[in-house]
Design an enzyme around this catalytic site. Structure first.
Site, short mmCIF file in Angstrom:
data_model
loop_
_atom_site.label_atom_id
_atom_site.label_comp_id
_atom_site.label_asym_id
_atom_site.label_seq_id
_atom_site.Cartn_x
_atom_site.Cartn_y
_atom_site.Cartn_z
N SER A 1 9.87 -1.25 -14.51
CA SER A 1 11.06 -0.46 -15.22
C SER A 1 10.64 0.29 -16.68
O SER A 1 11.07 0.09 -17.71
CB SER A 1 12.10 -1.43 -15.75
N ASN B 1 3.44 4.62 -8.51
CA ASN B 1 3.48 4.26 -7.40
C ASN B 1 4.85 4.89 -6.50
O ASN B 1 5.81 4.12 -6.89
CB ASN B 1 3.38 2.76 -7.47
N GLU C 1 5.17 -6.23 -3.49
CA GLU C 1 6.00 -6.02 -2.37
C GLU C 1 5.13 -6.43 -1.28
O GLU C 1 5.60 -6.71 -0.14
CB GLU C 1 6.33 -4.38 -2.57
N LYS D 1 5.59 4.11 -3.75
CA LYS D 1 6.39 3.34 -2.62
C LYS D 1 6.54 4.00 -1.40
O LYS D 1 5.85 5.11 -0.92
CB LYS D 1 7.18 2.50 -3.18
N GLU E 1 2.53 -6.67 -13.49
CA GLU E 1 3.88 -6.27 -13.23
C GLU E 1 4.65 -7.45 -12.78
O GLU E 1 4.44 -8.20 -11.77
CB GLU E 1 3.52 -5.36 -11.83
N HIS F 1 0.04 -5.61 -4.49
CA HIS F 1 1.10 -5.22 -5.15
C HIS F 1 2.26 -6.41 -4.52
O HIS F 1 2.20 -6.68 -3.65
CB HIS F 1 1.86 -3.76 -4.60
N GLY G 1 11.91 -2.65 -10.75
CA GLY G 1 13.13 -1.77 -10.19
C GLY G 1 14.33 -2.56 -10.47
O GLY G 1 15.61 -2.40 -10.05
P1 13P Z 1 9.71 0.40 -11.36
O1 13P Z 1 9.06 1.10 -12.34
O2 13P Z 1 10.53 1.16 -10.31
O3 13P Z 1 10.39 -0.87 -11.97
O4 13P Z 1 8.49 -0.24 -10.31
C1 13P Z 1 7.02 -0.78 -10.98
C2 13P Z 1 6.17 -0.98 -9.71
O5 13P Z 1 6.56 -1.72 -8.96
C3 13P Z 1 5.13 0.07 -9.57
O6 13P Z 1 3.97 -0.67 -8.83
#
Ligand code: 13P
Length: 242
Positions: A202, A9, A90, A11, A158, A88, A164
């Protein structure tokens, strides 16, 4: 047998120059693992020409109309995308998306013949107050449509606090949630045993092998470590070896 899936992803990251990274990822022999990148929409059509799967990061519940700045599942499919993320964390946070909205978006994805990667996960305060399994259950029940099948849906677990942050749940914590998701899926869907369930949060080359050894982990949804071929390819390799 569930096919393993290494999903990236991107983003809101990646300009045209990032196509070299995508091309290097696509050129790698994935050894039977499905590879998916969900880039920003600006790169989707170009990336769809590469020999790997590409997907959107979100879609609108409607097929078209007066929704400035949004993108429909049909438009994603029109670029060559075959997947889209929905729900997601976010989007749940930044755009106040509810389970009902995510359910509608996921249904729209099916109508456009996209496979939806429906994301679920608890916040740190939910984990600390022992609400993880309840939250997972509520999100699964609400965000995943009744018309879901193992062919049109992938679940991504997740934990919000692991995204992150460099923090990863223990193997036992991941195993517990994935087993719970599997149980709810098999209870609700006749092909519930065949849904792929990814872990995200992560994931890096250094922890991938350990995470992929956990039962019911069928792959990963990777953020930061999917942006560079040098970081993502070892994750694909670890998944293929698992
Ligand atoms: P990270 O791998 O940067 O922690 O992000 C995970 C994520 O949100 C994938 O959708």
């Amino acid at each position: 047998m569930r096919r393993k899936l290494a999903a990236g992803n991107w983003k809101m990251n990646g300009l045209a120059a990032a196509m070299t990274q995508a091309a290097a990822i696509a050129a790698h022999d994935a050894n039977g693992v499905d590879v998916l990148i969900c880039p920003p929409t600006t790169l989707l059509a170009q990336m769809a020409n590469l020999p790997m799967s590409v997907g959107g990061q979100d879609c609108h519940a409607n097929t078209s109309g007066a929704h400035t700045g949004d993108i429909s599942a049909d438009q994603l499919a029109d670029t060559g995308a075959t997947y889209t993320l929905t729900g997601h964390s976010e989007r749940r946070t930044d755009h106040a998306e509810t389970d009902a909205m995510i359910n509608a978006k996921t249904t729209a994805a099916y109508a456009a013949n996209l496979t939806a990667v429906v994301c679920i996960g608890e916040t740190l305060s939910e984990r600390e107050t022992n609400k993880t399994l309840t939250v997972i259950e509520t999100q699964l029940a609400g965000s995943v449509p009744d018309t879901a099948t193992a062919a049109n849906t992938v679940i991504a677990y997740e934990p919000v606090w692991a995204i992150g942050t460099g923090k990863v749940p223990t193997n036992d914590q991941i195993a517990q949630v994935h087993a719970h998701i599997r149980a709810r899926l098999t209870e609700r869907f006749t092909d519930g045993a065949d849904f792929r369930v990814l872990y995200g949060g992560s994931v890096k080359a250094s922890n991938a092998t350990e995470i992929f050894a956990i039962p019911d982990v069928d792959g990963a949804l990777v953020g930061g470590a999917s942006l560079k071929a040098a970081d993502f390819i070892p994750i694909i390799t670890a998944l293929a070896a698992s």
